[in-house]
Design a protein around this motif. Structure first.
Motif, PDB file in Angstrom:
ATOM      1  N   GLU A   1      11.342   1.202  -4.040  1.00 16.13           N
ATOM      2  CA  GLU A   1      12.171   1.216  -5.248  1.00 16.13           C
ATOM      3  C   GLU A   1      11.432   0.651  -6.456  1.00 16.13           C
ATOM      4  N   PHE A   2      10.788  -0.498  -6.299  1.00 18.16           N
ATOM      5  CA  PHE A   2      10.095  -1.154  -7.411  1.00 18.16           C
ATOM      6  C   PHE A   2       8.974  -0.293  -7.970  1.00 18.16           C
ATOM      7  N   PHE A   3       8.206   0.335  -7.078  1.00 21.97           N
ATOM      8  CA  PHE A   3       7.013   1.052  -7.500  1.00 21.97           C
ATOM      9  C   PHE A   3       7.202   2.562  -7.523  1.00 21.97           C
ATOM     10  N   ASP A   4       8.402   3.029  -7.184  1.00 16.39           N
ATOM     11  CA  ASP A   4       8.721   4.454  -7.175  1.00 16.39           C
ATOM     12  C   ASP A   4       7.704   5.250  -6.349  1.00 16.39           C
ATOM     13  N   ILE A   5       7.482   4.775  -5.119  1.00 14.23           N
ATOM     14  CA  ILE A   5       6.590   5.473  -4.187  1.00 14.23           C
ATOM     15  C   ILE A   5       7.317   5.640  -2.852  1.00 14.23           C
ATOM     16  N   GLN A   6       6.784   6.494  -2.023  1.00 11.85           N
ATOM     17  CA  GLN A   6       7.305   6.680  -0.665  1.00 11.85           C
ATOM     18  C   GLN A   6       6.160   6.439   0.303  1.00 11.85           C
ATOM     19  N   PHE A   7       6.439   5.673   1.350  1.00 14.69           N
ATOM     20  CA  PHE A   7       5.439   5.495   2.401  1.00 14.69           C
ATOM     21  C   PHE A   7       5.477   6.741   3.274  1.00 14.69           C
ATOM     22  N   GLN A   8       4.464   7.580   3.163  1.00 13.26           N
ATOM     23  CA  GLN A   8       4.415   8.821   3.926  1.00 13.26           C
ATOM     24  C   GLN A   8       3.165   8.835   4.787  1.00 13.26           C
ATOM     25  N   GLY A   9       3.358   9.137   6.060  1.00 11.15           N
ATOM     26  CA  GLY A   9       2.231   9.220   6.971  1.00 11.15           C
ATOM     27  C   GLY A   9       1.672   7.880   7.397  1.00 11.15           C
ATOM     28  N   VAL A  10       2.358   6.810   7.023  1.00 12.98           N
ATOM     29  CA  VAL A  10       1.940   5.466   7.422  1.00 12.98           C
ATOM     30  C   VAL A  10       3.167   4.676   7.840  1.00 12.98           C
ATOM     31  N   GLY A  11       2.940   3.700   8.670  1.00 10.75           N
ATOM     32  CA  GLY A  11       3.993   2.751   9.001  1.00 10.75           C
ATOM     33  C   GLY A  11       3.616   1.420   8.389  1.00 10.75           C
ATOM     34  N   PHE A  12       4.595   0.587   8.154  1.00  8.48           N
ATOM     35  CA  PHE A  12       4.254  -0.685   7.530  1.00  8.48           C
ATOM     36  C   PHE A  12       3.359  -1.506   8.449  1.00  8.48           C
ATOM     37  N   GLY A  13       3.376  -1.209   9.748  1.00  7.88           N
ATOM     38  CA  GLY A  13       2.481  -1.871  10.681  1.00  7.88           C
ATOM     39  C   GLY A  13       1.021  -1.547  10.418  1.00  7.88           C
ATOM     40  N   ASP A  14       0.774  -0.496   9.638  1.00 11.57           N
ATOM     41  CA  ASP A  14      -0.596  -0.143   9.268  1.00 11.57           C
ATOM     42  C   ASP A  14      -1.173  -1.115   8.251  1.00 11.57           C
ATOM     43  N   PHE A  15      -0.326  -1.925   7.659  1.00 10.01           N
ATOM     44  CA  PHE A  15      -0.749  -2.883   6.648  1.00 10.01           C
ATOM     45  C   PHE A  15      -0.805  -4.271   7.273  1.00 10.01           C
ATOM     46  N   LYS A  16      -1.975  -4.855   7.268  1.00 12.09           N
ATOM     47  CA  LYS A  16      -2.153  -6.187   7.864  1.00 12.09           C
ATOM     48  C   LYS A  16      -2.123  -7.299   6.815  1.00 12.09           C
ATOM     49  N   THR A  17      -2.634  -6.999   5.629  1.00 12.22           N
ATOM     50  CA  THR A  17      -2.760  -8.026   4.595  1.00 12.22           C
ATOM     51  C   THR A  17      -2.083  -7.585   3.291  1.00 12.22           C
ATOM     52  N   VAL A  18      -1.919  -8.535   2.404  1.00  7.87           N
ATOM     53  CA  VAL A  18      -1.382  -8.246   1.075  1.00  7.87           C
ATOM     54  C   VAL A  18      -2.301  -7.239   0.375  1.00  7.87           C
ATOM     55  N   LYS A  19      -3.609  -7.365   0.566  1.00  8.80           N
ATOM     56  CA  LYS A  19      -4.570  -6.443  -0.036  1.00  8.80           C
ATOM     57  C   LYS A  19      -4.312  -5.006   0.407  1.00  8.80           C
ATOM     58  N   ASP A  20      -4.019  -4.801   1.693  1.00  7.08           N
ATOM     59  CA  ASP A  20      -3.737  -3.456   2.190  1.00  7.08           C
ATOM     60  C   ASP A  20      -2.559  -2.826   1.447  1.00  7.08           C
ATOM     61  N   VAL A  21      -1.526  -3.623   1.213  1.00  5.34           N
ATOM     62  CA  VAL A  21      -0.330  -3.124   0.520  1.00  5.34           C
ATOM     63  C   VAL A  21      -0.661  -2.816  -0.933  1.00  5.34           C
ATOM     64  N   ILE A  22      -1.388  -3.713  -1.599  1.00  7.18           N
ATOM     65  CA  ILE A  22      -1.759  -3.487  -2.997  1.00  7.18           C
ATOM     66  C   ILE A  22      -2.618  -2.231  -3.117  1.00  7.18           C
ATOM     67  N   ASP A  23      -3.574  -2.068  -2.209  1.00 10.70           N
ATOM     68  CA  ASP A  23      -4.422  -0.868  -2.233  1.00 10.70           C
ATOM     69  C   ASP A  23      -3.575   0.400  -2.138  1.00 10.70           C
ATOM     70  N   TYR A  24      -2.607   0.404  -1.232  1.00  8.86           N
ATOM     71  CA  TYR A  24      -1.752   1.587  -1.049  1.00  8.86           C
ATOM     72  C   TYR A  24      -0.937   1.853  -2.311  1.00  8.86           C
ATOM     73  N   ILE A  25      -0.331   0.810  -2.853  1.00  5.79           N
ATOM     74  CA  ILE A  25       0.473   0.971  -4.067  1.00  5.79           C
ATOM     75  C   ILE A  25      -0.393   1.488  -5.206  1.00  5.79           C
ATOM     76  N   GLU A  26      -1.570   0.906  -5.349  1.00  8.52           N
ATOM     77  CA  GLU A  26      -2.492   1.307  -6.414  1.00  8.52           C
ATOM     78  C   GLU A  26      -2.847   2.790  -6.301  1.00  8.52           C
ATOM     79  N   GLN A  27      -3.022   3.287  -5.099  1.00 10.90           N
ATOM     80  CA  GLN A  27      -3.386   4.679  -4.886  1.00 10.90           C
ATOM     81  C   GLN A  27      -2.218   5.642  -5.066  1.00 10.90           C
ATOM     82  N   HIS A  28      -0.979   5.158  -4.834  1.00 10.88           N
ATOM     83  CA  HIS A  28       0.170   6.080  -4.824  1.00 10.88           C
ATOM     84  C   HIS A  28       1.163   5.898  -5.961  1.00 10.88           C
ATOM     85  N   ALA A  29       1.066   4.813  -6.720  1.00 10.97           N
ATOM     86  CA  ALA A  29       1.982   4.612  -7.842  1.00 10.97           C
ATOM     87  C   ALA A  29       1.561   5.500  -8.999  1.00 10.97           C
ATOM     88  N   GLU A  30       2.544   5.951  -9.745  1.00 12.04           N
ATOM     89  CA  GLU A  30       2.243   6.842 -10.883  1.00 12.04           C
ATOM     90  C   GLU A  30       2.226   6.078 -12.173  1.00 12.04           C
TER      91      GLU A  30
END
Length: 85
Positions: free
Chosen positions: A56-85
């Motif tokens: 909701e905050f970043f207007d993105i959808q987690f597609q093809g990944v599970g949140f378990g794929d993210f181990k660190t805060v950096k992993d989440v930031i990287d994903y958001i950075e790549q998928h946020a518009e």
């Protein structure tokens, strides 16, 4: 205009604080190396809340990944950075 990495991190910290409730005091110094489960103590309910809030905050959808794929805060930031518009 795209958000900077620091802006993403600050918004993500807000989301994590909401998900963690009263245990969020240690989050003030949240670093990209912090592990979501071990360091931040997110349980499965907390992680679910975080996923929904991030979408909701970043207007993105987690597609093809599970949140378990993210181990660190950096992993989440990287994903958001790549998928946020």
């Amino acid at each position: 205009m795209a958000m900077t990495r620091d802006e993403i991190k600050e918004k993500l910290k807000e989301v994590l604080k909401m998900a963690m409730g009263t245990s969020a005091d240690g989050l003030i110094k949240c670093s990209e190396e912090d592990r979501l489960n071990e360091d931040l103590g997110l349980n499965s309910v907390g992680i679910l809340y975080v996923v929904v809030a991030i979408e909701e905050f970043f207007d993105i959808q987690f597609q093809g990944v599970g949140f378990g794929d993210f181990k660190t805060v950096k992993d989440v930031i990287d994903y958001i950075e790549q998928h946020a518009e």
